[in-house]
Scaffold this motif. Sequence first.
Motif, mmCIF file in Angstrom:
data_model
loop_
_atom_site.group_PDB
_atom_site.id
_atom_site.type_symbol
_atom_site.label_atom_id
_atom_site.label_comp_id
_atom_site.label_asym_id
_atom_site.label_seq_id
_atom_site.Cartn_x
_atom_site.Cartn_y
_atom_site.Cartn_z
ATOM 1 N N THR A 73 0.815 -1.220 0.000
ATOM 2 C CA THR A 73 0.000 0.000 0.000
ATOM 3 C C THR A 73 0.853 1.277 0.000
ATOM 4 O O THR A 73 0.581 2.214 -0.755
ATOM 5 C CB THR A 73 -0.949 -0.010 1.214
ATOM 6 O OG1 THR A 73 -1.584 -1.291 1.259
ATOM 7 C CG2 THR A 73 -2.001 1.064 1.110
ATOM 8 N N TYR A 114 -2.048 -5.073 -8.070
ATOM 9 C CA TYR A 114 -0.649 -5.499 -8.154
ATOM 10 C C TYR A 114 -0.521 -6.927 -7.649
ATOM 11 O O TYR A 114 -1.424 -7.454 -6.985
ATOM 12 C CB TYR A 114 0.260 -4.562 -7.336
ATOM 13 C CG TYR A 114 -0.198 -4.353 -5.900
ATOM 14 C CD1 TYR A 114 -1.083 -3.323 -5.586
ATOM 15 C CD2 TYR A 114 0.230 -5.191 -4.866
ATOM 16 C CE1 TYR A 114 -1.520 -3.132 -4.280
ATOM 17 C CE2 TYR A 114 -0.201 -5.007 -3.561
ATOM 18 C CZ TYR A 114 -1.072 -3.970 -3.271
ATOM 19 O OH TYR A 114 -1.513 -3.788 -1.986
ATOM 20 N N GLU A 130 9.752 -12.854 9.620
ATOM 21 C CA GLU A 130 8.971 -13.476 10.683
ATOM 22 C C GLU A 130 9.564 -14.832 11.018
ATOM 23 O O GLU A 130 10.363 -15.373 10.260
ATOM 24 C CB GLU A 130 7.533 -13.669 10.217
ATOM 25 C CG GLU A 130 6.853 -12.379 9.853
ATOM 26 C CD GLU A 130 5.337 -12.501 9.830
ATOM 27 O OE1 GLU A 130 4.736 -12.553 10.898
ATOM 28 O OE2 GLU A 130 4.779 -12.566 8.724
ATOM 29 N N ARG A 158 3.400 -19.214 7.251
ATOM 30 C CA ARG A 158 4.019 -17.918 7.573
ATOM 31 C C ARG A 158 5.429 -17.909 7.012
ATOM 32 O O ARG A 158 6.293 -18.658 7.467
ATOM 33 C CB ARG A 158 4.051 -17.688 9.072
ATOM 34 C CG ARG A 158 4.560 -16.279 9.392
ATOM 35 C CD ARG A 158 4.219 -15.817 10.761
ATOM 36 N NE ARG A 158 5.034 -16.478 11.745
ATOM 37 C CZ ARG A 158 4.843 -16.425 13.052
ATOM 38 N NH1 ARG A 158 3.808 -15.769 13.532
ATOM 39 N NH2 ARG A 158 5.642 -17.043 13.872
ATOM 40 N N GLU A 194 -5.774 -1.235 -4.704
ATOM 41 C CA GLU A 194 -5.919 0.024 -3.975
ATOM 42 C C GLU A 194 -6.829 0.920 -4.821
ATOM 43 O O GLU A 194 -6.634 1.018 -6.037
ATOM 44 C CB GLU A 194 -4.573 0.723 -3.755
ATOM 45 C CG GLU A 194 -3.434 -0.143 -3.237
ATOM 46 C CD GLU A 194 -3.606 -0.691 -1.821
ATOM 47 O OE1 GLU A 194 -4.521 -0.227 -1.091
ATOM 48 O OE2 GLU A 194 -2.849 -1.596 -1.442
ATOM 49 N N ILE A 232 -6.227 -15.215 5.314
ATOM 50 C CA ILE A 232 -5.897 -15.417 3.900
ATOM 51 C C ILE A 232 -5.919 -14.089 3.128
ATOM 52 O O ILE A 232 -5.470 -14.022 1.998
ATOM 53 C CB ILE A 232 -6.813 -16.464 3.213
ATOM 54 C CG1 ILE A 232 -8.286 -16.129 3.408
ATOM 55 C CG2 ILE A 232 -6.505 -17.864 3.739
ATOM 56 C CD1 ILE A 232 -9.236 -17.012 2.605
ATOM 57 N N GLY A 291 -4.939 -6.823 0.559
ATOM 58 C CA GLY A 291 -3.875 -7.721 0.111
ATOM 59 C C GLY A 291 -4.342 -9.148 0.369
ATOM 60 O O GLY A 291 -4.792 -9.465 1.484
ATOM 61 N N ARG A 299 -1.133 -18.581 1.214
ATOM 62 C CA ARG A 299 -2.145 -19.144 2.131
ATOM 63 C C ARG A 299 -3.406 -19.560 1.396
ATOM 64 O O ARG A 299 -4.084 -20.492 1.801
ATOM 65 C CB ARG A 299 -2.474 -18.130 3.222
ATOM 66 C CG ARG A 299 -1.324 -17.966 4.190
ATOM 67 C CD ARG A 299 -1.711 -17.091 5.355
ATOM 68 N NE ARG A 299 -0.535 -16.721 6.116
ATOM 69 C CZ ARG A 299 -0.521 -15.806 7.067
ATOM 70 N NH1 ARG A 299 -1.634 -15.171 7.375
ATOM 71 N NH2 ARG A 299 0.604 -15.530 7.708
HETATM 72 P P1 HAM Z 1 -1.610 -7.851 5.649
HETATM 73 O O1 HAM Z 1 -2.812 -8.287 6.424
HETATM 74 O O2 HAM Z 1 -0.385 -7.537 6.415
HETATM 75 O O3 HAM Z 1 -2.080 -6.581 4.809
HETATM 76 O O4 HAM Z 1 -1.270 -8.923 4.542
HETATM 77 C C1 HAM Z 1 -2.255 -9.391 3.635
HETATM 78 C C2 HAM Z 1 -2.217 -10.906 3.516
HETATM 79 O O5 HAM Z 1 -0.904 -11.321 3.154
HETATM 80 C C3 HAM Z 1 -2.510 -11.641 4.819
HETATM 81 O O6 HAM Z 1 -3.900 -11.761 5.035
HETATM 82 C C4 HAM Z 1 -1.859 -12.997 4.549
HETATM 83 O O7 HAM Z 1 -2.736 -13.822 3.797
HETATM 84 C C5 HAM Z 1 -0.668 -12.626 3.687
HETATM 85 N N1 HAM Z 1 0.537 -12.623 4.526
HETATM 86 C C6 HAM Z 1 0.980 -11.626 5.325
HETATM 87 N N2 HAM Z 1 2.130 -12.003 5.941
HETATM 88 C C7 HAM Z 1 2.400 -13.264 5.534
HETATM 89 C C8 HAM Z 1 3.457 -14.215 5.792
HETATM 90 N N3 HAM Z 1 4.476 -13.924 6.605
HETATM 91 N N4 HAM Z 1 3.419 -15.426 5.168
HETATM 92 C C9 HAM Z 1 2.405 -15.734 4.318
HETATM 93 N N5 HAM Z 1 1.400 -14.881 4.037
HETATM 94 C C10 HAM Z 1 1.389 -13.668 4.618
HETATM 95 C C11 HAM Z 1 -1.274 -5.862 3.974
HETATM 96 O O8 HAM Z 1 -0.187 -6.202 3.613
HETATM 97 C C12 HAM Z 1 -1.934 -4.604 3.473
HETATM 98 N N6 HAM Z 1 -0.992 -3.898 2.572
HETATM 99 C C13 HAM Z 1 -3.225 -4.912 2.758
HETATM 100 C C14 HAM Z 1 -3.921 -3.673 2.308
HETATM 101 C C15 HAM Z 1 -3.906 -3.173 1.047
HETATM 102 N N7 HAM Z 1 -4.628 -2.861 3.059
HETATM 103 C C16 HAM Z 1 -5.064 -1.860 2.316
HETATM 104 N N8 HAM Z 1 -4.623 -2.029 1.121
#
Ligand code: HAM
Length: 420
Positions: A85, A108, A116, A122, A132, A280, A304, A309
């Motif tokens: 974002t 995107y 992590e 994870r 967005e 997810i 996102g 997942r």
């Molecule tokens: P986020 O909840 O941090 O949001 O990540 C979105 C998704 O990415 C999570 O629901 C999960 O499915 C996946 N994810 C995050 N971290 C991991 C990980 N370490 N391993 C596997 N999958 C993972 C965002 O990133 C925001 N930028 C979303 C957003 C866009 N909000 C507004 N606009």
Amino acid sequence: MSSQFRAPKGVPEYVPPQSAEFLAIRTALSEPARLAGYGYIELPVFEDTALFERGVGESTDVVSKEMYTFTDRGDRSISLRPEGTAGVMRSVIENGMHRGGLPVKLWYAGPFFRAERPQHGRYRQLQQVGVEAIGSDDPALDAEVVALADRAFRGVGLTEYILELNSLGCAACRPAYAGLLREFLTGCELDEATRERARLNPLRVLDDKRPEVQAQVAAAPLPVDHLCAECAAHYDATRGFLADLGVTWQESPRLVRGLDYYTRTAFEFTHPGLGAQSGIGGGGRYDGLMSALGGSELSGIGFGLGVDRTLLAAQAECVEWSDPDRVVCFLVPLGDPARHEAVLLLGALRDSGVGADMAFDSRGLKGAMKAADRSGARYALIIGEDEIAAGTVMVRDLVEGTQEPVPIDDVVVRMMGSAG
Ligand code: HAM
């Protein structure tokens, strides 16, 4: 001899045949956004560290503990992007995209990086598909974005996920609520780290998953009960549009999300088949982000979706994927003159859009037929001395187990008919 090299810890690799499923899922997740007029944006994989500090928030785990940060050769602090974002907002401001029509709608896909502790679902390199939509406060847009994510998961074939929804208030009503919550939390018995979190961002304590913290905050004031009139109306309208769109959700008054930029609508999709890492996908509004990054006062909303997942969730639900990239036919030349015929035919098939491969390295019939089976092709096209003499190709249907000679000049058209 096995190599001493291994992929970095916590980084999933997708190799055939599973990689086909990964690709198909990533494409399916982006399909609803493409159909809804979102334009594709290809972002840098690394950015100035300060962009994420200012955009995502220095108190978040993602920024304070999980970023891959390094100094480049020009002595600049650079970070691998932990999320999309902030980079999208930077690009919208830099390219003046918001000076065209609003909202600016972008999608995107690609890898993101978070240091992590690796476990099932994870990863340190994770893949997301995101959207967005910038420059509109219309609650119908909140509903559109949530519904796009819902449609994306349905498009993958998932049915068991849950959509959780909340409203976090805005710059007008949040400070008073945060003060109330902070006051409530000072009366709770919390460990030192949680107390510090309560000081920096008390809302985060609300969705602490530890049962002992949950017990302490059971009676805490909730954001939805302290929204200003505008936020309450916005939330009601969003739910109304979501109902129009046939989306079902659960109210989740303690949902806060791990990034600091969220305002008003916040949502998360969880899947019961994933264990501890059940999120997810998720997203929400971020109405102060653009101005925090030095741009105009434009609002935004997005999500996102985690591709890794979603793949695990699809496996948990036993969703079947066919591989669109498997070849239709596999050429089996026997002898050198046949190899020349095969190379010519292979080119003609591919020119006509028919997926085709052939046996290399002058294998015998048995080895070549094994390779044909492994390729997943429906037909083996066998060319031996007899076929060359007769001007034919032996077309063997590997599913039915039947075969027939076909004039070599008819093979391409025959295979084009079989490809669809
Ligand atoms: P986020 O909840 O941090 O949001 O990540 C979105 C998704 O990415 C999570 O629901 C999960 O499915 C996946 N994810 C995050 N971290 C991991 C990980 N370490 N391993 C596997 N999958 C993972 C965002 O990133 C925001 N930028 C979303 C957003 C866009 N909000 C507004 N606009």
